[in-house]
Design a protein around this motif. Structure first.
Motif, short mmCIF file in Angstrom:
data_model
loop_
_atom_site.label_atom_id
_atom_site.label_comp_id
_atom_site.label_asym_id
_atom_site.label_seq_id
_atom_site.Cartn_x
_atom_site.Cartn_y
_atom_site.Cartn_z
N SER A 281 0.81 -1.23 0.00
CA SER A 281 0.00 0.00 0.00
C SER A 281 0.84 1.27 0.00
O SER A 281 0.33 2.35 -0.28
N ILE A 282 2.14 1.18 0.31
CA ILE A 282 2.94 2.40 0.36
C ILE A 282 3.91 2.52 -0.82
O ILE A 282 4.52 3.56 -1.00
N LYS A 283 4.04 1.46 -1.62
CA LYS A 283 5.04 1.50 -2.71
C LYS A 283 4.80 2.63 -3.69
O LYS A 283 5.72 3.36 -4.06
N THR B 169 18.82 14.41 1.84
CA THR B 169 18.43 14.92 3.15
C THR B 169 16.93 15.04 3.31
O THR B 169 16.43 15.17 4.42
N ARG B 170 16.19 14.98 2.22
CA ARG B 170 14.74 15.15 2.30
C ARG B 170 13.98 13.82 2.24
O ARG B 170 12.76 13.81 2.32
N ILE B 171 14.69 12.72 2.12
CA ILE B 171 14.03 11.42 2.00
C ILE B 171 13.31 11.03 3.29
O ILE B 171 12.20 10.53 3.27
N ALA B 172 13.94 11.24 4.45
CA ALA B 172 13.34 10.84 5.72
C ALA B 172 11.98 11.51 5.98
O ALA B 172 11.03 10.82 6.37
N PRO B 173 11.84 12.82 5.76
CA PRO B 173 10.51 13.42 5.96
C PRO B 173 9.45 12.85 5.02
O PRO B 173 8.30 12.67 5.41
N VAL B 174 9.83 12.53 3.78
CA VAL B 174 8.89 11.92 2.83
C VAL B 174 8.44 10.57 3.38
O VAL B 174 7.25 10.25 3.43
N LEU B 175 9.40 9.76 3.82
CA LEU B 175 9.09 8.44 4.37
C LEU B 175 8.29 8.56 5.66
O LEU B 175 7.35 7.80 5.88
#
Length: 197
Positions: free
Chosen positions: A142-144, A164-170
């Protein structure tokens, strides 16, 4: 652009190292549907302050020269992150940890550590995703698409800062998509044997 001549389907032009890898390790509770905060592995030799500051405080963070899980990272995960989370949340020991992934991570040192920490290791059979991995059924499918879209948008908007912006997206996707009820149902289906090979 001569590199694109003859290409019928061009979806994105790579702005940085397109082979760069990032790994996220998730751990879920089968009985109560609890979620251990994920651990992110970045493809670097040391962590920059921008990356560290972008990761939520409760999450684990590490690095490897390839961005892939390695035996040393697995050891660090168990010793400094997973066990700490179990103690902090008053989980009763011993616990069973089902592992999916290359068996090369299962070193003698890792096994000894888990025995000492009262973590019983069970390695899942390879290529048994649809049968033995309830998290794939209950959560990851459901998250892919949201992950793919979120990362693509992030890289387009901030091409030089995407790592550096990947963690907030995840973090946003984890908060919205990983539900206790879905996890419990996924493990319940597995334990009742309703999925057939």
């Amino acid at each position: 652009m001569p590199l694109l001549q003859g290409c019928n389907n061009v979806y994105e032009i790579a702005m940085s190292n397109e082979k760069e890898t990032l790994t996220v390790m998730f751990t879920f509770g089968a009985v109560d549907g609890s979620v251990c905060p994920p651990m992110i592995l970045y493809n670097c030799k040391w962590l920059l302050s921008d990356i560290v500051q972008s990761v939520p405080d409760s999450w684990g963070i590490g690095c490897s020269d390839s961005g892939w899980k390695k035996s040393e990272v697995f050891y660090e995960f168990a010793a400094n992150f997973f066990h700490y989370h179990l103690v902090k949340t008053d989980v009763k020991f011993p616990v069973i940890l089902f592992l999916d992934g290359p068996k090369s991570h299962l070193t003698f040192q890792f096994s000894e550590l888990c025995t000492e920490l009262q973590i019983i290791l069970v390695a899942l059979y390879p290529n048994g995703t649809r049968i033995l991995q309830p998290a794939d059924v209950a959560v990851f499918w459901s998250i892919k698409n949201e992950w793919k879209t979120g990362v693509l948008n992030c890289c387009r908007e901030h091409p030089s800062e995407s790592v550096t912006r990947i963690a907030p997206v995840l973090g946003k996707i984890v908060q919205e998509r990983i539900k206790t009820k879905n996890l419990k149902n996924g493990f319940r289906v597995l334990s009742h044997g309703t999925l057939v090979a």
